[in-house]
Design an enzyme around this catalytic site. Structure first.
Site, PDB file in Angstrom:
ATOM      1  N   THR A 143      10.926 -11.001   9.743  1.00 41.12           N
ATOM      2  CA  THR A 143      10.907  -9.939   8.725  1.00 41.12           C
ATOM      3  C   THR A 143      11.407  -8.627   9.324  1.00 41.12           C
ATOM      4  OG1 THR A 143       9.163 -10.927   7.394  1.00 41.12           O
ATOM      5  CG2 THR A 143       9.362  -8.546   7.273  1.00 41.12           C
ATOM      6  N   PHE A 201       0.836  -1.209   0.000  1.00 36.36           N
ATOM      7  CA  PHE A 201       0.000   0.000   0.000  1.00 36.36           C
ATOM      8  C   PHE A 201       0.872   1.262   0.000  1.00 36.36           C
ATOM      9  CE2 PHE A 201      -1.993   2.728   3.520  1.00 36.36           C
ATOM     10  CZ  PHE A 201      -2.577   3.616   2.644  1.00 36.36           C
ATOM     11  N   TYR A 236       4.983  -7.944  16.115  1.00 38.72           N
ATOM     12  CA  TYR A 236       5.124  -6.725  15.300  1.00 38.72           C
ATOM     13  C   TYR A 236       5.739  -5.596  16.132  1.00 38.72           C
ATOM     14  CZ  TYR A 236       3.469  -2.867  12.246  1.00 38.72           C
ATOM     15  OH  TYR A 236       3.362  -1.763  11.434  1.00 38.72           O
ATOM     16  N   HIS A 278      -5.812  -3.130   0.597  1.00 38.88           N
ATOM     17  CA  HIS A 278      -6.593  -4.213   0.013  1.00 38.88           C
ATOM     18  C   HIS A 278      -7.933  -4.358   0.728  1.00 38.88           C
ATOM     19  CE1 HIS A 278      -7.785  -8.391  -0.944  1.00 38.88           C
ATOM     20  NE2 HIS A 278      -7.405  -7.969  -2.144  1.00 38.88           N
ATOM     21  N   THR A 304       1.637  -9.499   1.394  1.00 42.20           N
ATOM     22  CA  THR A 304       0.406  -8.706   1.476  1.00 42.20           C
ATOM     23  C   THR A 304       0.328  -7.680   0.350  1.00 42.20           C
ATOM     24  OG1 THR A 304       1.517  -7.225   3.022  1.00 42.20           O
ATOM     25  CG2 THR A 304       0.107  -8.935   3.971  1.00 42.20           C
ATOM     26  N   ASP A 313       9.938  -7.106  -3.163  1.00 48.19           N
ATOM     27  CA  ASP A 313       8.762  -7.485  -2.370  1.00 48.19           C
ATOM     28  C   ASP A 313       8.574  -8.993  -2.511  1.00 48.19           C
ATOM     29  OD1 ASP A 313       5.873  -7.679  -1.472  1.00 48.19           O
ATOM     30  OD2 ASP A 313       6.083  -5.501  -1.484  1.00 48.19           O
ATOM     31  N   ARG A 322      -7.612  -3.851   8.208  1.00 45.75           N
ATOM     32  CA  ARG A 322      -7.532  -2.646   9.037  1.00 45.75           C
ATOM     33  C   ARG A 322      -8.845  -1.874   8.976  1.00 45.75           C
ATOM     34  NH1 ARG A 322      -1.537  -0.737   7.342  1.00 45.75           N
ATOM     35  NH2 ARG A 322      -2.006  -2.023   5.530  1.00 45.75           N
ATOM     36  N   ASN A 324      19.392  -7.300   7.005  1.00 47.64           N
ATOM     37  CA  ASN A 324      19.871  -7.510   5.632  1.00 47.64           C
ATOM     38  C   ASN A 324      19.919  -6.196   4.847  1.00 47.64           C
ATOM     39  OD1 ASN A 324      20.338 -10.289   5.760  1.00 47.64           O
ATOM     40  ND2 ASN A 324      18.172 -10.767   5.407  1.00 47.64           N
ATOM     41  N   ASP A 328      12.429 -12.003  -0.686  1.00 46.60           N
ATOM     42  CA  ASP A 328      12.053 -11.944   0.728  1.00 46.60           C
ATOM     43  C   ASP A 328      13.206 -11.313   1.498  1.00 46.60           C
ATOM     44  OD1 ASP A 328      11.579 -12.666   3.492  1.00 46.60           O
ATOM     45  OD2 ASP A 328      10.076 -14.080   2.734  1.00 46.60           O
TER      46      ASP A 328
HETATM   47  P1  NAD Z   1       1.353  -3.513   3.276  1.00 40.41           P
HETATM   48  O1  NAD Z   1       1.085  -4.821   3.919  1.00 40.41           O
HETATM   49  O2  NAD Z   1       0.454  -3.054   2.201  1.00 40.41           O
HETATM   50  O3  NAD Z   1       2.841  -3.443   2.727  1.00 40.41           O
HETATM   51  C1  NAD Z   1       3.892  -4.237   3.197  1.00 40.41           C
HETATM   52  C2  NAD Z   1       4.639  -4.772   2.003  1.00 40.41           C
HETATM   53  O4  NAD Z   1       5.779  -5.526   2.469  1.00 40.41           O
HETATM   54  C3  NAD Z   1       3.809  -5.745   1.165  1.00 40.41           C
HETATM   55  O5  NAD Z   1       3.949  -5.441  -0.201  1.00 40.41           O
HETATM   56  C4  NAD Z   1       4.366  -7.098   1.500  1.00 40.41           C
HETATM   57  O6  NAD Z   1       4.196  -8.046   0.464  1.00 40.41           O
HETATM   58  C5  NAD Z   1       5.816  -6.757   1.770  1.00 40.41           C
HETATM   59  N1  NAD Z   1       6.505  -7.731   2.624  1.00 40.41           N
HETATM   60  C6  NAD Z   1       6.076  -8.263   3.788  1.00 40.41           C
HETATM   61  N2  NAD Z   1       6.981  -9.121   4.279  1.00 40.41           N
HETATM   62  C7  NAD Z   1       8.017  -9.121   3.401  1.00 40.41           C
HETATM   63  C8  NAD Z   1       9.244  -9.820   3.333  1.00 40.41           C
HETATM   64  N3  NAD Z   1       9.605 -10.682   4.302  1.00 40.41           N
HETATM   65  N4  NAD Z   1      10.063  -9.598   2.281  1.00 40.41           N
HETATM   66  C9  NAD Z   1       9.717  -8.740   1.289  1.00 40.41           C
HETATM   67  N5  NAD Z   1       8.555  -8.057   1.302  1.00 40.41           N
HETATM   68  C10 NAD Z   1       7.715  -8.238   2.338  1.00 40.41           C
HETATM   69  O7  NAD Z   1       1.377  -2.455   4.471  1.00 40.41           O
HETATM   70  P2  NAD Z   1       1.597  -0.877   4.479  1.00 40.41           P
HETATM   71  O8  NAD Z   1       0.484  -0.278   5.226  1.00 40.41           O
HETATM   72  O9  NAD Z   1       1.928  -0.400   3.131  1.00 40.41           O
HETATM   73  O10 NAD Z   1       2.886  -0.773   5.417  1.00 40.41           O
HETATM   74  C11 NAD Z   1       4.181  -0.539   4.889  1.00 40.41           C
HETATM   75  C12 NAD Z   1       5.152  -0.342   6.039  1.00 40.41           C
HETATM   76  O11 NAD Z   1       4.761   0.776   6.838  1.00 40.41           O
HETATM   77  C13 NAD Z   1       5.227  -1.548   6.975  1.00 40.41           C
HETATM   78  O12 NAD Z   1       6.574  -1.752   7.347  1.00 40.41           O
HETATM   79  C14 NAD Z   1       4.438  -1.097   8.188  1.00 40.41           C
HETATM   80  O13 NAD Z   1       4.914  -1.693   9.368  1.00 40.41           O
HETATM   81  C15 NAD Z   1       4.669   0.407   8.196  1.00 40.41           C
HETATM   82  N6  NAD Z   1       3.558   1.092   8.852  1.00 40.41           N
HETATM   83  C16 NAD Z   1       2.359   1.235   8.211  1.00 40.41           C
HETATM   84  C17 NAD Z   1       1.319   1.882   8.890  1.00 40.41           C
HETATM   85  C18 NAD Z   1      -0.016   2.095   8.242  1.00 40.41           C
HETATM   86  O14 NAD Z   1      -0.929   2.592   8.908  1.00 40.41           O
HETATM   87  N7  NAD Z   1      -0.225   1.783   6.981  1.00 40.41           N
HETATM   88  C19 NAD Z   1       1.503   2.347  10.199  1.00 40.41           C
HETATM   89  C20 NAD Z   1       2.738   2.140  10.805  1.00 40.41           C
HETATM   90  C21 NAD Z   1       3.774   1.533  10.122  1.00 40.41           C
HETATM   91  N1  UDP Z   2     -11.259  -2.113  14.317  1.00 41.58           N
HETATM   92  C1  UDP Z   2     -12.637  -2.220  14.323  1.00 41.58           C
HETATM   93  N2  UDP Z   2     -13.235  -2.908  13.306  1.00 41.58           N
HETATM   94  C2  UDP Z   2     -12.535  -3.458  12.281  1.00 41.58           C
HETATM   95  C3  UDP Z   2     -11.118  -3.334  12.275  1.00 41.58           C
HETATM   96  C4  UDP Z   2     -10.518  -2.662  13.309  1.00 41.58           C
HETATM   97  O1  UDP Z   2     -13.314  -1.702  15.227  1.00 41.58           O
HETATM   98  O2  UDP Z   2     -13.163  -4.044  11.402  1.00 41.58           O
HETATM   99  C5  UDP Z   2     -10.611  -1.365  15.407  1.00 41.58           C
HETATM  100  C6  UDP Z   2      -9.446  -2.071  16.088  1.00 41.58           C
HETATM  101  O3  UDP Z   2      -9.913  -2.886  17.140  1.00 41.58           O
HETATM  102  C7  UDP Z   2      -8.641  -0.876  16.583  1.00 41.58           C
HETATM  103  C8  UDP Z   2      -8.873   0.192  15.519  1.00 41.58           C
HETATM  104  O4  UDP Z   2     -10.058  -0.186  14.840  1.00 41.58           O
HETATM  105  O5  UDP Z   2      -9.137  -0.428  17.808  1.00 41.58           O
HETATM  106  C9  UDP Z   2      -7.731   0.303  14.512  1.00 41.58           C
HETATM  107  O6  UDP Z   2      -7.461  -0.991  14.017  1.00 41.58           O
HETATM  108  P1  UDP Z   2      -6.441  -1.260  12.834  1.00 41.58           P
HETATM  109  O7  UDP Z   2      -6.295  -2.736  12.719  1.00 41.58           O
HETATM  110  O8  UDP Z   2      -6.845  -0.482  11.643  1.00 41.58           O
HETATM  111  O9  UDP Z   2      -5.087  -0.599  13.341  1.00 41.58           O
HETATM  112  P2  UDP Z   2      -4.250  -0.700  14.711  1.00 41.58           P
HETATM  113  O10 UDP Z   2      -5.048  -1.397  15.757  1.00 41.58           O
HETATM  114  O11 UDP Z   2      -3.014  -1.447  14.341  1.00 41.58           O
HETATM  115  O12 UDP Z   2      -4.025   0.719  15.071  1.00 41.58           O
END
Ligand code: NAD
Ligand code: UDP
Length: 350
Positions: A104, A23, A157, A193, A47, A43, A198, A111, A68
């Site tokens: 990861t 994403f 995580y 997706h 996910t 990637d 989330r 790495n 990976d």
């Molecule tokens: P996402 O799941 O859409 O993206 C993660 C990507 O990493 C995917 O394309 C997945 O295939 C790839 N991936 C996972 N494990 C891997 C591996 N072992 N080797 C190679 N590729 C791998 O999620 P996102 O929301 O785009 O998050 C991206 C990054 O930002 C993540 O590291 C996440 O922890 C961090 N992050 C996101 C949020 C958010 O709210 N979206 C918040 C805090 C941190």
């Molecule tokens: N949540 C919810 N319904 C859903 C998915 C998530 O009420 O269908 C809640 C979840 O319990 C949390 C908040 O929304 O309190 C944010 O969840 P998310 O998984 O998006 O992110 P994170 O908990 O990692 O901040």
């Protein structure tokens, strides 16, 4: 929605985006290519999806390598920047294989740090507000050391990301590596997706389908939601900041709201007749979350600009196509591959 660029013009760089088919990562790839950079996206498609980067695959400055990050990387040619976003980010996904998630976070970051060290590249780690756990300090400044349950289902995580931050700073202290650590708060937008799990994507897809909106717990727990364009701008500003700015820096939108309020906002924006269905609260679900962003404002001149209503409308427009089966996105539903040591000889991107 267009990204508002406030980064000064600079020379073209060769940048590796790990997790670039996900994403946030795919939006970073878009932005860097628009800037004239050469982008190597790696990637394992756990996910993420090729559909997120399909429009980029024929771009002369873009290459994709299925890899990976838990395995070491060999990459030919120069490298200037590394963004490490490779990690499942949604609680159901990262909890599906908790040992794999921890690997990861730790081996993947290790790495990529080794690669950055070999190439003398600058590296940015996508850390998370989850390093604060279920916070006892509110809102959360970067100085707060956090409140994580080390043995709970979220720990793979949270603790993985905390260890990754430690590795980043140890590589800086031991090897003088040029590092950046962003603590990202809840981010939403197009290319999540529909089965991501989330909250924003769940609620929008449920509302568009007329299905019940699944509110976990009472819905009084809070989060602060940042639109992806704002986040990507902040990540790039951090990456291009002076070497003395290492972070950790909170990047998020301080507009805090309850989960029930976000459900009602989604219902209003979609004009859906869906009703709220209250379900059990997941274990260790943080009760409150809101970033203090004064560090980002002071050191980067960054703050989010896109109001929730506008960001939701853009996201809903995306999911309306997705639900109708037309939007170009979505994770491949196959287990992560373990391809062994990849030889990343690149045909196009030297
Ligand atoms: P996402 O799941 O859409 O993206 C993660 C990507 O990493 C995917 O394309 C997945 O295939 C790839 N991936 C996972 N494990 C891997 C591996 N072992 N080797 C190679 N590729 C791998 O999620 P996102 O929301 O785009 O998050 C991206 C990054 O930002 C993540 O590291 C996440 O922890 C961090 N992050 C996101 C949020 C958010 O709210 N979206 C918040 C805090 C941190
Ligand atoms: N949540 C919810 N319904 C859903 C998915 C998530 O009420 O269908 C809640 C979840 O319990 C949390 C908040 O929304 O309190 C944010 O969840 P998310 O998984 O998006 O992110 P994170 O908990 O990692 O901040």
């Amino acid at each position: 929605m267009t990204i508002q660029i406030s980064i000064p013009a600079r020379r073209s760089l060769r940048t590796l985006v790990a997790g670039g088919a996900g994403f946030i990562g795919s939006h970073i790839c878009d932005t860097l290519l628009r800037r004239g950079d050469t982008v190597v996206c790696i990637d394992n498609l756990h996910t993420g999806s090729l559909r997120n980067i399909r429009p980029l695959l024929n771009h002369p400055n873009f290459s994709f390598i299925e890899h990976d990050v838990r395995e070491p990387l060999d990459l030919e040619g120069r490298l200037d920047r590394v963004y490490n976003l490779a990690c499942p980010a949604s609680p159901p996904h990262y909890q599906q294989d908790p040992v794999g998630t921890m690997k990861t976070c730790v081996l993947g970051t290790l790495n990529l740090l080794e690669l950055a060290r070999e190439k003398s590249a600058r590296i940015l780690q996508a850390s998370t507000s989850e390093v604060y756990g279920d916070p006892e300090v509110h809102p959360q400044p970067e100085t707060y050391v956090g409140h994580v349950n080390t043995i709970g289902p979220r720990a793979c995580y949270d603790e993985g990301k905390r260890a990754a931050e430690t590795l980043m700073f140890d590589y800086q202290r031991m090897y003088g590596l040029d590092i950046k650590v962003a603590r990202i708060f809840n981010t939403y937008g197009p290319r999540m997706h529909e089965n991501d799990g989330r909250v924003v994507s769940n609620f929008i897809v449920q509302a568009l389908r007329g299905a019940p909106i699944t509110v976990y717990g009472s819905g009084s727990q809070t989060r602060s939601f940042c639109f992806v364009d704002d986040l990507v701008r902040g990540l790039e500003m951090l990456m291009e900041s002076p070497a003395s700015v290492t972070g950790p820096i909170n990047l998020g939108n301080p507009h805090e709201m309850s989960i029930e309020a976000i459900a009602r906002e989604v219902l209003a924006c979609t004009q859906s007749a869906s009703t709220l269905e209250f379900k059990p609260l997941p274990v260790d679900d943080p009760k409150r979350r809101k970033p203090v962003i004064t560090t980002a404002e002071r050191l980067l001149g960054w703050r989010p600009q896109i109001p929730l209503r506008k960001g939701l409308e853009a996201t809903i427009a995306y999911f309306a196509l997705e639900v109708a089966g037309r939007a170009p996105s979505g994770p491949n539903r196959r287990p992560p591959r373990r391809p062994g040591r990849a030889q990343l000889a690149l045909a196009r991107s030297q």
